[in-house]
Scaffold this motif. Structure first.
Motif, short mmCIF file in Angstrom:
data_model
loop_
_atom_site.label_atom_id
_atom_site.label_comp_id
_atom_site.label_asym_id
_atom_site.label_seq_id
_atom_site.Cartn_x
_atom_site.Cartn_y
_atom_site.Cartn_z
N GLN A 22 -16.72 -25.00 9.20
CA GLN A 22 -17.37 -25.36 10.46
C GLN A 22 -18.76 -24.75 10.44
OE1 GLN A 22 -15.50 -23.85 14.05
NE2 GLN A 22 -16.30 -25.54 15.24
N GLN A 46 -21.42 -27.21 14.66
CA GLN A 46 -20.88 -28.48 14.15
C GLN A 46 -19.37 -28.54 14.30
OE1 GLN A 46 -23.01 -30.91 12.89
NE2 GLN A 46 -24.59 -29.50 13.59
N SER A 47 -18.85 -29.68 13.90
CA SER A 47 -17.40 -29.87 13.95
C SER A 47 -16.77 -29.37 12.66
CB SER A 47 -17.12 -31.35 14.17
OG SER A 47 -15.74 -31.54 14.39
N LEU A 48 -15.51 -29.66 12.50
CA LEU A 48 -14.75 -29.18 11.36
C LEU A 48 -14.75 -30.21 10.24
CD1 LEU A 48 -13.51 -27.84 14.06
CD2 LEU A 48 -11.60 -27.27 12.58
#
Lengths: 115, 112
Positions: free
Chosen positions: A37, A41-43
Motif C-alpha cells: 500500500q 493509495q489502495s492495496l
C-alpha cells in the motif's frame, strides 16, 4: 477470524539494504498474501504464498526484488531487497478464511521508509 | 485491466449524520464485494460483505447496497461517530478465486 502478527511494525532503512518482514498466523492457512500500500493509495497484491511451493507473483513484482518464504502453514516472510525510496510503503500480510463473512484478514502492516 | 474505483476521495460528515460512501466497479464477472475500514496505522478491517444475488445487506449501523445494473456499490453508516473516521475501501472478487481488486479508498472525516 484469524489473528495475524506482523513485524516489524515500522522501520527506516538505508537505500540498497534489504528488510525481511515476518507474518505469523494463529491458525493454519493454505494461502497467505502479501500486499503493498503506497502512501495514500489502495492495496496492490504482490504475491501469493503457498506452503511447499514457489510463491506466485503478480504483474510488476519479481522474486528477485520480493523473495518470499513459506516454511509452514502459519508463517511467511517477505523480503524487500535492494531498497530504494520508491519502496517506501506499507506492506501487509493477509489470509483468506473460507468463511463467507470474513474475506481477507489483514495484519497491521509494516510501514517502511527508505532513505 | 478492470479495476474498482470510488467517486469521492474525501467525505466530511457531522457527527450523528449518516454517511454514504460510493464505489464503482467495472468487472461484471465479480460476484462478491467487501467493504473494509482502515484506521491510521492499522491494516484493513472487514466491515460487511455482499454477494451479487443480493441488493442489500445490513449490519450493525452499516448497510451495503449493490446495484448490478450500473455496477455500483455503496456503504451507508448510520449515526456516524468519531470512531468511524478512517479510510474505507471496497473490494471485488469472483467467488472461487482468491484475488480481490481494491478500490482507491475514501477518507471519512467525522466533524464534532
Amino acid at each position: 477470524s484469524a489473528v495475524i502478527s506482523q513485524k516489524p511494525s515500522r522501520d527506516i532503512c538505508q537505500r540498497g539494504t534489504s528488510l525481511t518482514i515476518q507474518c505469523q498466523v494463529d491458525s493454519q492457512v493454505t494461502m497467505m498474501f502479501w500486499y503493498r500500500q503506497q502512501p495514500g493509495q489502495s492495496l496492490t497484491l504482490i504475491a501469493t504464498a503457498n506452503q511447499g511451493s514457489e510463491a506466485t507473483y503478480e504483474s510488476g513484482f519479481v522474486i528477485d526484488k520480493f523473495p518470499i518464504s513459506r516454511p509452514n502453514l502459519t508463517f511467511s516472510t517477505l523480503t524487500v531487497s535492494n531498497m530504494s525510496p520508491e519502496d517506501s510503503s506499507i506492506y501487509l500480510c493477509s489470509v483468506e478464511l473460507r468463511d463467507f463473512d470474513y474475506g481477507y484478514t489483514f495484519g497491521s502492516g509494516t510501514r517502511l521508509t527508505v532513505v | 485491466g478492470e479495476s474498482v474505483g470510488l467517486h469521492l476521495p474525501t467525505l466530511s460528515v457531522q457527527e450523528g449524520d449518516n454517511s454514504i460512501i460510493n464505489c464503482a466497479y467495472s468487472n461484471s464477472a465479480s460476484d462478491y464485494f467487501i467493504w473494509y475500514k482502515q484506521e491510521s496505522g492499522k491494516g484493513p478491517q472487514f466491515i460487511i460483505d455482499i454477494r451479487s444475488n443480493m441488493d442489500k445487506r445490513q449490519g450493525q449501523r452499516v448497510t451495503v447496497l449493490l446495484n448490478k445494473t450500473v455496477k455500483h456499490l455503496s456503504l451507508q453508516i448510520a449515526a456516524t461517530q468519531p470512531g468511524d473516521s478512517a479510510v474505507y475501501f471496497c473490494a471485488e472478487n469472483k467467488l472461487g478465486t482468491y484475488k480481490y481488486i481494491f478500490g482507491t479508498g475514501t477518507r471519512l472525516k467525522v466533524l464534532a
